[in-house]
Write an enzyme that holds these catalytic residues in place. Structure first.
Site, PDB file in Angstrom:
ATOM      1  N   MET A   1       0.175  -1.339   0.426  1.00 24.68           N
ATOM      2  CA  MET A   1       0.531   0.402   0.294  1.00 24.68           C
ATOM      3  C   MET A   1       0.958   1.449  -0.002  1.00 24.68           C
ATOM      4  O   MET A   1       0.211   2.156  -0.626  1.00 24.68           O
ATOM      5  CB  MET A   1      -1.551   0.067   1.121  1.00 24.68           C
ATOM      6  CG  MET A   1      -2.111  -1.205   1.020  1.00 24.68           C
ATOM      7  SD  MET A   1      -3.347  -0.613   0.239  1.00 24.68           S
ATOM      8  CE  MET A   1      -4.553   0.473   0.548  1.00 24.68           C
TER       9      MET A   1
ATOM     10  N   LEU B   1       2.077   1.212   7.776  1.00 26.47           N
ATOM     11  CA  LEU B   1       3.236  -0.331   8.503  1.00 26.47           C
ATOM     12  C   LEU B   1       1.415  -1.510   8.850  1.00 26.47           C
ATOM     13  O   LEU B   1       1.550  -0.923   9.445  1.00 26.47           O
ATOM     14  CB  LEU B   1       3.737   0.186   9.856  1.00 26.47           C
ATOM     15  CG  LEU B   1       4.515   1.719   9.255  1.00 26.47           C
ATOM     16  CD1 LEU B   1       5.205   2.112  10.805  1.00 26.47           C
ATOM     17  CD2 LEU B   1       5.451   0.972   8.995  1.00 26.47           C
TER      18      LEU B   1
ATOM     19  N   LYS C   1     -12.230   2.066  10.956  1.00 25.87           N
ATOM     20  CA  LYS C   1     -12.315   1.264   9.491  1.00 25.87           C
ATOM     21  C   LYS C   1     -12.011  -0.367  10.471  1.00 25.87           C
ATOM     22  O   LYS C   1     -12.132  -1.026  10.137  1.00 25.87           O
ATOM     23  CB  LYS C   1     -10.626   1.740  10.028  1.00 25.87           C
ATOM     24  CG  LYS C   1      -9.227   0.239   9.782  1.00 25.87           C
ATOM     25  CD  LYS C   1     -10.002   0.612   7.538  1.00 25.87           C
ATOM     26  CE  LYS C   1      -8.487  -0.716   6.971  1.00 25.87           C
ATOM     27  NZ  LYS C   1      -8.934  -1.197   5.809  1.00 25.87           N
TER      28      LYS C   1
ATOM     29  N   ASN D   1     -15.357  -1.324   9.386  1.00 25.52           N
ATOM     30  CA  ASN D   1     -15.878  -2.349   7.834  1.00 25.52           C
ATOM     31  C   ASN D   1     -15.042  -3.169   7.767  1.00 25.52           C
ATOM     32  O   ASN D   1     -15.828  -3.926   6.817  1.00 25.52           O
ATOM     33  CB  ASN D   1     -14.520  -0.777   7.527  1.00 25.52           C
ATOM     34  CG  ASN D   1     -14.722  -0.167   5.972  1.00 25.52           C
ATOM     35  OD1 ASN D   1     -16.026  -0.186   5.538  1.00 25.52           O
ATOM     36  ND2 ASN D   1     -13.655  -1.383   5.469  1.00 25.52           N
TER      37      ASN D   1
ATOM     38  N   TYR E   1     -14.138  -5.914   9.475  1.00 27.35           N
ATOM     39  CA  TYR E   1     -15.036  -7.325   9.981  1.00 27.35           C
ATOM     40  C   TYR E   1     -16.188  -7.571   8.832  1.00 27.35           C
ATOM     41  O   TYR E   1     -15.978  -8.406   8.734  1.00 27.35           O
ATOM     42  CB  TYR E   1     -15.641  -6.231  11.266  1.00 27.35           C
ATOM     43  CG  TYR E   1     -16.543  -7.191  11.971  1.00 27.35           C
ATOM     44  CD1 TYR E   1     -16.245  -9.353  12.468  1.00 27.35           C
ATOM     45  CD2 TYR E   1     -18.310  -7.402  11.212  1.00 27.35           C
ATOM     46  CE1 TYR E   1     -17.175  -9.573  12.571  1.00 27.35           C
ATOM     47  CE2 TYR E   1     -19.278  -7.964  12.101  1.00 27.35           C
ATOM     48  CZ  TYR E   1     -19.100  -9.565  12.406  1.00 27.35           C
ATOM     49  OH  TYR E   1     -19.442 -10.138  13.038  1.00 27.35           O
TER      50      TYR E   1
ATOM     51  N   LYS F   1      -4.293 -10.201  10.694  1.00 25.77           N
ATOM     52  CA  LYS F   1      -4.464  -9.358  12.676  1.00 25.77           C
ATOM     53  C   LYS F   1      -5.518  -8.725  12.368  1.00 25.77           C
ATOM     54  O   LYS F   1      -5.607  -7.974  13.540  1.00 25.77           O
ATOM     55  CB  LYS F   1      -3.328  -8.786  11.184  1.00 25.77           C
ATOM     56  CG  LYS F   1      -3.234  -7.703  12.039  1.00 25.77           C
ATOM     57  CD  LYS F   1      -3.571  -5.729  11.872  1.00 25.77           C
ATOM     58  CE  LYS F   1      -2.797  -6.127  10.071  1.00 25.77           C
ATOM     59  NZ  LYS F   1      -3.756  -4.511  10.031  1.00 25.77           N
TER      60      LYS F   1
HETATM   61  P1  NAD Z   1       3.456  -4.214   3.798  1.00 21.61           P
HETATM   62  O1  NAD Z   1       3.881  -5.998   4.596  1.00 21.61           O
HETATM   63  O2  NAD Z   1       2.682  -5.051   1.859  1.00 21.61           O
HETATM   64  O3  NAD Z   1       3.839  -3.325   3.949  1.00 21.61           O
HETATM   65  C1  NAD Z   1       4.327  -2.504   4.970  1.00 21.61           C
HETATM   66  C2  NAD Z   1       6.182  -2.543   4.904  1.00 21.61           C
HETATM   67  O4  NAD Z   1       6.334  -1.657   5.914  1.00 21.61           O
HETATM   68  C3  NAD Z   1       6.782  -3.212   4.458  1.00 21.61           C
HETATM   69  O5  NAD Z   1       7.312  -3.017   3.637  1.00 21.61           O
HETATM   70  C4  NAD Z   1       7.497  -3.587   5.653  1.00 21.61           C
HETATM   71  O6  NAD Z   1       9.273  -3.121   4.457  1.00 21.61           O
HETATM   72  C5  NAD Z   1       8.007  -1.643   5.909  1.00 21.61           C
HETATM   73  N1  NAD Z   1       7.902  -2.697   8.122  1.00 21.61           N
HETATM   74  C6  NAD Z   1       7.866  -3.118   8.286  1.00 21.61           C
HETATM   75  N2  NAD Z   1       8.380  -2.477   9.742  1.00 21.61           N
HETATM   76  C7  NAD Z   1       8.508  -1.276   9.444  1.00 21.61           C
HETATM   77  C8  NAD Z   1       9.686  -0.763  10.325  1.00 21.61           C
HETATM   78  N3  NAD Z   1       9.756  -0.762  11.676  1.00 21.61           N
HETATM   79  N4  NAD Z   1       9.732   0.629  10.045  1.00 21.61           N
HETATM   80  C9  NAD Z   1       9.946   0.532   8.498  1.00 21.61           C
HETATM   81  N5  NAD Z   1       8.835   0.445   7.726  1.00 21.61           N
HETATM   82  C10 NAD Z   1       8.947  -1.437   8.361  1.00 21.61           C
HETATM   83  O7  NAD Z   1       1.291  -4.014   3.675  1.00 21.61           O
HETATM   84  P2  NAD Z   1       0.451  -3.329   3.027  1.00 21.61           P
HETATM   85  O8  NAD Z   1      -0.374  -4.148   2.295  1.00 21.61           O
HETATM   86  O9  NAD Z   1       1.100  -2.003   2.205  1.00 21.61           O
HETATM   87  O10 NAD Z   1      -0.089  -3.088   4.377  1.00 21.61           O
HETATM   88  C11 NAD Z   1      -0.211  -1.559   4.564  1.00 21.61           C
HETATM   89  C12 NAD Z   1      -1.096  -1.253   5.966  1.00 21.61           C
HETATM   90  O11 NAD Z   1      -2.146  -1.201   5.781  1.00 21.61           O
HETATM   91  C13 NAD Z   1      -1.807  -2.960   7.375  1.00 21.61           C
HETATM   92  O12 NAD Z   1      -2.264  -1.934   8.735  1.00 21.61           O
HETATM   93  C14 NAD Z   1      -2.400  -2.812   6.550  1.00 21.61           C
HETATM   94  O13 NAD Z   1      -4.179  -3.851   7.371  1.00 21.61           O
HETATM   95  C15 NAD Z   1      -3.272  -1.937   5.602  1.00 21.61           C
HETATM   96  N6  NAD Z   1      -4.404  -2.072   4.644  1.00 21.61           N
HETATM   97  C16 NAD Z   1      -3.890  -2.702   3.792  1.00 21.61           C
HETATM   98  C17 NAD Z   1      -4.528  -3.153   2.563  1.00 21.61           C
HETATM   99  C18 NAD Z   1      -4.339  -3.418   1.508  1.00 21.61           C
HETATM  100  O14 NAD Z   1      -5.382  -4.226   0.213  1.00 21.61           O
HETATM  101  N7  NAD Z   1      -3.057  -4.426   1.011  1.00 21.61           N
HETATM  102  C19 NAD Z   1      -5.957  -2.119   2.121  1.00 21.61           C
HETATM  103  C20 NAD Z   1      -5.946  -1.066   3.562  1.00 21.61           C
HETATM  104  C21 NAD Z   1      -5.209  -1.052   4.702  1.00 21.61           C
END
Ligand code: NAD
Length: 309
Positions: free
Chosen positions: A12, A65, A171, A174, A176, A240
């Site tokens: 994301m 994150l 969120k 939503n 859920y 999660k």
């Molecule tokens: P992801 O795992 O692809 O990306 C997370 C990034 O954070 C990774 O690149 C990781 O290396 C980095 N990271 C982890 N710990 C770190 C730290 N201490 N310092 C710096 N960087 C760090 O996850 P995502 O799919 O991008 O999701 C991110 C958030 O958005 C989550 O909370 C997820 O629930 C939420 N979200 C995801 C989606 C989706 O469709 N993927 C949609 C809405 C919300």
């Protein structure tokens, strides 16, 4: 122009930060995984060497994150944003985390004169790619105005849900429904497969009744039902979120038996080879368990009427 920091360039964060760059914002970016920084490569972005660098240089810092533990470490850690930040800064957390952690961040940031805004993201990763996300914002009126230009660069629909923490709580409500829909769809379509029903006809019927849902409309026809289970949103992250939802519901004394059952199905799925697959792949998990052929639309298959819109 204000200097913007962006921490977390995953599935994301990468497109969200890219959309900011494309709309003219200059970013300092950081990810704990050097490959995520290397994959980013936008002209308007400089890589930072540490979170402390970002804290010292930026006016607004966006975090995207995985969960509460990473956000706590980045914001509250000894080398984190609060330790190296200054009064007048704003932290915009767009991750999905425990709302109690959001409250804690705001409480710790306030004496330093640093604002916290929660703006978790609705819709799919493909919407983030196109800059069409929906945001649920918890913020004071003043901080909401301050982050609005950034949110407008990354999405199309922005809801101010209330004070800090209200975005995160919205969120969870939503997600859920969105995540449990995947389990419901998996069970329903596995049954249809076992009955030997025609998939396209079954979807067409459901689309014309009150049974249809957003996952069937917006995600499944282009993901698992087309044989693409690469992650938009992983089963691991969905697990999660269900855990965050159950924790929050327990604290609030709200019984959620369906959420508990769904969480355990996601627990089983993430323990195996589907952990990093898209959450629509819950149908494949169930079909494997019950030795049922996985449902797939033909390559040129008819999409359900609403999916075509
Ligand atoms: P992801 O795992 O692809 O990306 C997370 C990034 O954070 C990774 O690149 C990781 O290396 C980095 N990271 C982890 N710990 C770190 C730290 N201490 N310092 C710096 N960087 C760090 O996850 P995502 O799919 O991008 O999701 C991110 C958030 O958005 C989550 O909370 C997820 O629930 C939420 N979200 C995801 C989606 C989706 O469709 N993927 C949609 C809405 C919300």
């Amino acid at each position: 122009m204000q200097q913007i920091g962006f921490i977390g360039l995953g599935r994301m964060g990468n497109p969200m930060a890219s959309n900011l760059c494309k709309k003219g914002f200059e970013l300092l970016v950081y990810d704990v995984n050097p490959r995520a920084i290397a994959a980013f490569g936008q002209l308007n972005a400089e890589p930072a060497t540490s979170i402390a660098d970002i804290a010292r240089a930026c006016d607004i810092v966006i975090t995207m994150l995985p969960s509460s533990a990473q956000v706590e470490a980045v914001v509250l850690g000894a080398q984190g944003l609060l330790a190296h930040g200054r009064a007048g800064q704003l932290i915009l957390d767009m991750s999905t985390i425990d709302p109690n952690t959001t409250d804690l961040l705001a409480e710790r940031a306030s004496p330093k004169g640093i604002s916290v805004v929660d703006a978790p993201v609705g819709r799919l990763a493909s919407h983030a790619d196109r800059g069409e996300s929906l945001f649920m914002v918890g913020a004071s009126a003043e901080d909401f105005e301050r982050v609005l230009p950034l949110l407008r660069a990354m999405g199309t629909t922005i809801h101010h849900c209330g004070k800090v923490g209200a975005g995160m709580r919205t969120k969870l409500v939503n997600n859920y429904l969105a995540i449990v829909s995947c389990q419901l769809n998996a069970e329903a379509l596995a049954l249809a497969q076992r009955f030997g029903l025609d998939l396209e006809k079954t979807l067409e019927v459901i689309d014309g009744t009150t049974a249809f849902n957003g996952q069937l409309r917006m995600n499944w026809p282009t993901k698992v039902l087309k044989g693409d289970i690469s992650a938009g949103f992983t089963i691991d992250l969905a697990h999660k979120d269900l855990s965050l939802i159950l924790d929050a519901a327990n604290k609030a004394k709200v019984p959620m038996p369906v959420a508990a059952a769904a969480r355990e199905m996601f627990s089983a799925a993430r323990a195996g080879r589907y952990a990093q697959s898209d959450f629509s792949a819950m149908i494949d998990v169930l079909c494997d368990l019950a030795a049922i052929e996985k449902p797939r639309l033909a390559a040129s298959g008819i999409q359900t009427p609403t999916a075509r819109e």
